[in-house]
Design a protein around this motif. Structure first.
Motif, PDB file in Angstrom:
ATOM      1  N   ILE A   1       6.428  14.378  -2.373  1.00  0.00           N
ATOM      2  CA  ILE A   1       5.278  13.858  -1.612  1.00  0.00           C
ATOM      3  C   ILE A   1       4.210  13.113  -2.248  1.00  0.00           C
ATOM      4  N   VAL A   2       3.950  13.407  -3.398  1.00  0.00           N
ATOM      5  CA  VAL A   2       2.735  12.886  -4.123  1.00  0.00           C
ATOM      6  C   VAL A   2       3.035  11.601  -4.331  1.00  0.00           C
ATOM      7  N   ASN A   3       4.297  11.135  -4.967  1.00  0.00           N
ATOM      8  CA  ASN A   3       4.770   9.995  -5.250  1.00  0.00           C
ATOM      9  C   ASN A   3       5.014   9.052  -3.864  1.00  0.00           C
ATOM     10  N   ALA A   4       5.409   9.670  -2.842  1.00  0.00           N
ATOM     11  CA  ALA A   4       5.553   9.072  -1.514  1.00  0.00           C
ATOM     12  C   ALA A   4       4.151   8.593  -0.974  1.00  0.00           C
ATOM     13  N   ILE A   5       3.092   9.489  -1.150  1.00  0.00           N
ATOM     14  CA  ILE A   5       1.759   8.775  -0.691  1.00  0.00           C
ATOM     15  C   ILE A   5       1.139   7.630  -1.554  1.00  0.00           C
ATOM     16  N   LEU A   6       1.235   8.005  -2.857  1.00  0.00           N
ATOM     17  CA  LEU A   6       0.910   6.935  -3.700  1.00  0.00           C
ATOM     18  C   LEU A   6       1.505   5.548  -3.796  1.00  0.00           C
ATOM     19  N   VAL A   7       2.936   5.638  -3.427  1.00  0.00           N
ATOM     20  CA  VAL A   7       3.759   4.370  -3.799  1.00  0.00           C
ATOM     21  C   VAL A   7       4.127   3.541  -2.323  1.00  0.00           C
ATOM     22  N   ASP A   8       4.043   4.395  -1.341  1.00  0.00           N
ATOM     23  CA  ASP A   8       4.300   3.838  -0.151  1.00  0.00           C
ATOM     24  C   ASP A   8       3.309   3.924   1.058  1.00  0.00           C
ATOM     25  N   PHE A   9       2.866   5.222   1.374  1.00  0.00           N
ATOM     26  CA  PHE A   9       1.666   5.319   2.161  1.00  0.00           C
ATOM     27  C   PHE A   9       0.360   4.972   1.774  1.00  0.00           C
ATOM     28  N   ARG A  10       0.118   4.581   0.570  1.00  0.00           N
ATOM     29  CA  ARG A  10      -0.929   4.109  -0.040  1.00  0.00           C
ATOM     30  C   ARG A  10      -0.879   2.946  -1.113  1.00  0.00           C
ATOM     31  N   GLY A  11       0.249   2.504  -0.756  1.00  0.00           N
ATOM     32  CA  GLY A  11       0.829   1.438  -2.042  1.00  0.00           C
ATOM     33  C   GLY A  11      -0.119   0.370  -2.352  1.00  0.00           C
ATOM     34  N   PHE A  12      -0.869  -0.188  -1.340  1.00  0.00           N
ATOM     35  CA  PHE A  12      -1.819  -1.297  -1.853  1.00  0.00           C
ATOM     36  C   PHE A  12      -3.021  -0.723  -2.562  1.00  0.00           C
ATOM     37  N   ASP A  13      -3.304   0.557  -2.305  1.00  0.00           N
ATOM     38  CA  ASP A  13      -4.500   1.230  -2.727  1.00  0.00           C
ATOM     39  C   ASP A  13      -4.183   1.367  -4.310  1.00  0.00           C
ATOM     40  N   THR A  14      -3.040   1.911  -4.744  1.00  0.00           N
ATOM     41  CA  THR A  14      -2.270   2.216  -5.752  1.00  0.00           C
ATOM     42  C   THR A  14      -2.485   0.838  -6.608  1.00  0.00           C
ATOM     43  N   MET A  15      -1.803  -0.124  -6.010  1.00  0.00           N
ATOM     44  CA  MET A  15      -1.572  -1.500  -6.744  1.00  0.00           C
ATOM     45  C   MET A  15      -2.868  -1.812  -7.310  1.00  0.00           C
ATOM     46  N   LEU A  16      -4.073  -1.672  -6.323  1.00  0.00           N
ATOM     47  CA  LEU A  16      -5.355  -2.391  -6.598  1.00  0.00           C
ATOM     48  C   LEU A  16      -5.727  -1.355  -7.955  1.00  0.00           C
TER      49      LEU A  16
END
Length: 803
Positions: free
Chosen positions: A760-775
């Motif tokens: 679930i942590v990976n899902a949040i970071l990569v998919d649900f908050r993908g743009f945040d993580t990228m930035l």
């Protein structure tokens, strides 16, 4: 997106290409020839709407912008917007043509000049064509920013910077007040659309926020249109190049407040407060500008104060005309509507004669090297064309025939006489003051118009005081004021053409109730017989001429007023006091010690959050749904506390590193106990990497050293520390006992189906908050590159020193 949207955006798009054109073509072609296509094309495009608007139609298009908030980019053209749109683009095209010959392509930074000019033009079009009040506000503030840049174009001059700052402070203050008024208005009407607000006038007028919203919106209008006491920014804005003065301060920016008042008159006009505030401020501004214009010795300063006076005249007419909304129908409503018609007519006339006069003054300055009336004189034979243009513009402003200003000035006199007979409470006693003040201001207007003409072009020629030998400029610089002067005369002879295609549609836009009765049959003519208005005009000319001739005998009156009480001095003193006070306050808290800054931050934290919890009843503790603390959890808590104390008290860095890792692993055990394996795995990985990095850097870290120092006890630190701890604890407990919203955990229940991730942590970071993580990764990369660059520079500098 419609063509009308593109009309507003075209100036912004062209502004992008101006620097490119300036860089590659300036040696051969003046940048203005590239820019002039923008206002000219938009002007020609808007002309096609004249038949539709004159037939009572309106045009509107909408593009969703923030649909979830009800904010759409809606453009709307009616009679009022069309007048302003044609003035913005028509006068704008003439100003650009004038600037081609006024602004040197070799000495001036033309790319900046025309970029700022196009930004302002697009912003003004956005103001007059926007139906959404929040979109209108965005364009409104953009006019303030672009005008600031234009006024400060010659930023090397102190007076230019001062004038730009003053205009920015005053207009931005009004803009922020207007935004608050717009928010209140949208709350009352439950819409951001001006057109839709017209159908909710009863709800708006009965609301408790009606008067506050009205006052705040009027603050925005008064500051932008240089109404008393906010008019002090306009004379200082004359430090801008003359093309800017001719554009901003005669035809466009200062008319934005006029537009705002006219646009919201159908909503607020039912209130007598609207009538008294606008008409009162307008009359005071009219007399204030006239009085100050007479004593000026700088030609642009004279035109600045005359502009203030004329803006006050137009504003007062809109205020007097708002009585038509109050009465709704009947003879008094019809009489009051004449004032709105006069305001619209004088709006057009003022743009023509004042734009021409500004350009002629620019020509005089350009060809003689001065604007000081005391150095000028005898230019009539040397500059006959400029003299003719000055006579046309000045006599029109003075209200003399056969110029368009005479027609609107007569309508002004008719309006103030009608207003004195209205059946308002108080009009029977103070109503007579309005025509008297209007007549006195007109006499003063006549005087400064005569000063402009005769003290500049007649009398003794003074070549020794001039920097240049006077002569007429290039024909290209004369064409724009000649076109405007020609309109001054033509409008006098065909006023009913202007009335049919422009004034009557605009009148219906300001007073929509008259569209239901077929409007007002307007017939404008120069001769109405020997009536009161004509005698007032004759009196203005006779008495004004006598005062001009005897001016030296009574001009000493101006010196009797103490300079310490002038609005400019009050502004300067107030600004200086605020700067000094802010400097003292800043020195009190900018001590240079981090502990002091933390005390300030945490003190405000305690006061604001603690006070909010207390005032809004946020203190609530509900432990009924809390799970019991097991033996294992108690042991983990004890272990974490022990590890934390070891980190703080450790004498060896290796001991602190091991304790830090132990603390992180104990936290991960909490996640295991709470049945959150994804979080536990993530925490274990993070802690392992952290400890490994510390061990890798261990060799390069300095040894811990013992430092014995006596730290004095401070009760303030103890109180702040305990306060922060208590507040944070209370917030945590209160948040757990007050769930205002459903938990977001349900949003991630289908994480596997939506994201295909078992963690679930990976899902949040990569998919649900993908743009945040990228930035976040981008920020880390930038920080890493910065650190690497600093290290390389340090090594390079050290090698250079050793060599």
């Amino acid at each position: 997106m419609s063509w009308l949207h593109f009309v507003i955006l075209i100036p912004f798009v062209f502004a992008i290409f101006v620097p490119f054109f300036y860089k590659h073509f300036t040696p051969r072609i003046h940048t203005g020839w590239f820019v002039i296509a923008v206002p000219l094309l938009v002007f020609l495009y808007l002309l096609r709407y004249i038949p539709h608007i004159s037939n009572g139609k309106t045009i509107h298009h909408s593009v969703p912008w923030l649909p979830s908030l009800g904010i759409n980019y809606t453009t709307y053209i009616d009679g009022l917007g069309l007048i302003f749109g044609l003035l913005i683009t028509g006068v704008g095209a003439l100003v650009v043509l004038y600037s081609i010959y006024y602004m040197s392509k070799h000495r001036e930074a033309l790319h900046n000049f025309y970029v700022y000019l196009l930004l302002f033009m697009g912003a003004m079009l956005g103001v007059v064509f926007s139906d959404n009040i929040l979109v209108l506000y965005v364009f409104w503030e953009l006019t303030s920013i672009s005008s600031f840049l234009l006024i400060a174009y010659w930023y090397q001059r102190e007076r230019s910077r001062y004038g730009a700052q003053k205009s920015m402070l005053i207009t931005i203050f009004g803009g922020l007040a207007m935004l608050a008024g717009f928010i209140m208005l949208s709350m009352m009407a439950d819409t951001y659309s001006i057109r839709e607000m017209l159908s909710h006038t009863e709800v708006i007028t009965s609301h408790s926020l009606f008067i506050p919203a009205m006052i705040l919106i009027l603050l925005g209008a008064f500051t932008k249109s240089a109404q008393f006491p906010f008019s002090i920014w306009l004379p200082d804005a004359m430090e801008a190049p003359t093309p800017i003065s001719a554009y901003l301060h005669s035809a466009t920016m200062v008319k934005a407040g006029i537009y705002l008042v006219a646009r919201f008159t159908p909503i607020f006009g039912v209130s007598l407060e609207w009538f008294w505030i606008i008409s009162g401020v307008g009359i005071v501004t009219l007399i204030y500008g006239s009085v100050n214009a007479v004593k000026q010795t700088d030609l642009k300063a004279l035109l600045a104060y005359s502009t203030i006076s004329q803006l006050g005249l137009i504003m007062s007419l809109l205020g007097l005309g708002s009585a038509a909304v109050y009465f709704g129908h009947g003879d008094e409503a019809t009489m009051s509507a004449t004032a709105v018609l006069a305001a619209l007519f004088h709006l057009i006339n003022h743009s023509t004669f004042k734009g021409s006069l500004f350009m002629v003054v620019g020509i005089i300055d350009h060809e003689t090297g001065t604007r000081d009336i005391r150095k000028l004189g005898g230019l009539m034979t040397l500059m006959p064309i400029s003299f003719t243009l000055t006579i046309i513009g000045s006599f029109a402003m003075a209200g003399l025939p056969p110029f368009n200003g005479f027609l609107s000035k007569e309508m002004f006199f008719t309006s103030v006489l009608n207003a004195s007979t209205l059946s308002f409470t108080g009009m029977d006693s103070i109503g007579i003051i309005i025509p008297v003040v209007a007549w006195i201001a007109s006499v003063l207007t006549f005087i400064y118009c005569m000063v402009l003409v005769f003290k500049t072009f007649t009398g003794k020629y003074k070549p020794g005081r001039l920097d240049k030998e006077p002569h007429e400029p290039q024909i290209g610089m004369l064409i724009p004021p000649m076109i405007l002067a020609l309109l001054v005369i033509v409008i006098f002879f065909i006023p009913n053409v202007v009335s049919k295609y422009f004034l009557q549609p605009a009148l219906v836009a300001v007073l929509p109730a008259f569209s239901e009765t077929g409007g007002i049959d307007v017939v404008i003519k120069p001769w109405h017989g020997w009536n009161t208005e004509l005698f007032m005009t004759i009196g203005v000319a006779v008495f004004g001429a006598l005062l001009y001739i005897t001016m030296k005998k009574w001009s000493w009156v101006y010196g009797s007023y103490p300079q310490s009480l002038t609005l400019n001095n009050i502004y300067n003193q107030g600004l200086g006091m605020m700067e000094n006070y802010s400097l003292k306050v800043t020195k009190r808290y900018m001590t240079g010690f981090i502990r002091d800054y933390l005390v300030y931050i945490f003190s405000f934290f305690i006061i604001i959050l603690g006070g909010s919890l207390w005032l809004f009843n946020g203190l609530s503790f509900d432990s009924s749904n809390d799970a019991p603390i097991s033996l294992y959890e108690g042991g983990l808590i004890a272990g974490m506390a022990i590890a934390a104390f070891i980190i703080v008290l450790a004498k060896l860095r290796l001991t602190a590193m091991i304790a830090l890792g132990a603390l992180g692993f104990l936290v991960s055990m909490f996640f295991v106990d709470f049945r959150a394996p994804d979080l536990a795995l993530t925490q274990l990985v993070v802690e392992t990497v952290t400890v490994a990095l510390f061990l890798l850097c261990f060799y390069h870290l300095p040894e811990l050293r013992k430092e014995r120092s006596r730290v004095p006890f401070k009760a303030t630190n103890l109180i702040v520390s305990l306060g922060v701890g208590i507040i944070v604890t209370i917030i945590a407990l209160s948040a757990n006992g007050n769930r205002l919203f459903a938990p977001i955990s349900s949003f991630y229940e289908q994480a596997y189906e939506l994201a295909g991730a078992k963690n679930i942590v990976n899902a949040i970071l990569v998919d649900f908050r993908g743009f945040d993580t990228m930035l976040e990764i981008l920020v880390l990369c930038m920080a890493g590159l910065g650190v690497f660059t600093l290290i390389k520079l340090r090594i390079a500098g050290r090698d250079k020193d050793e060599a």
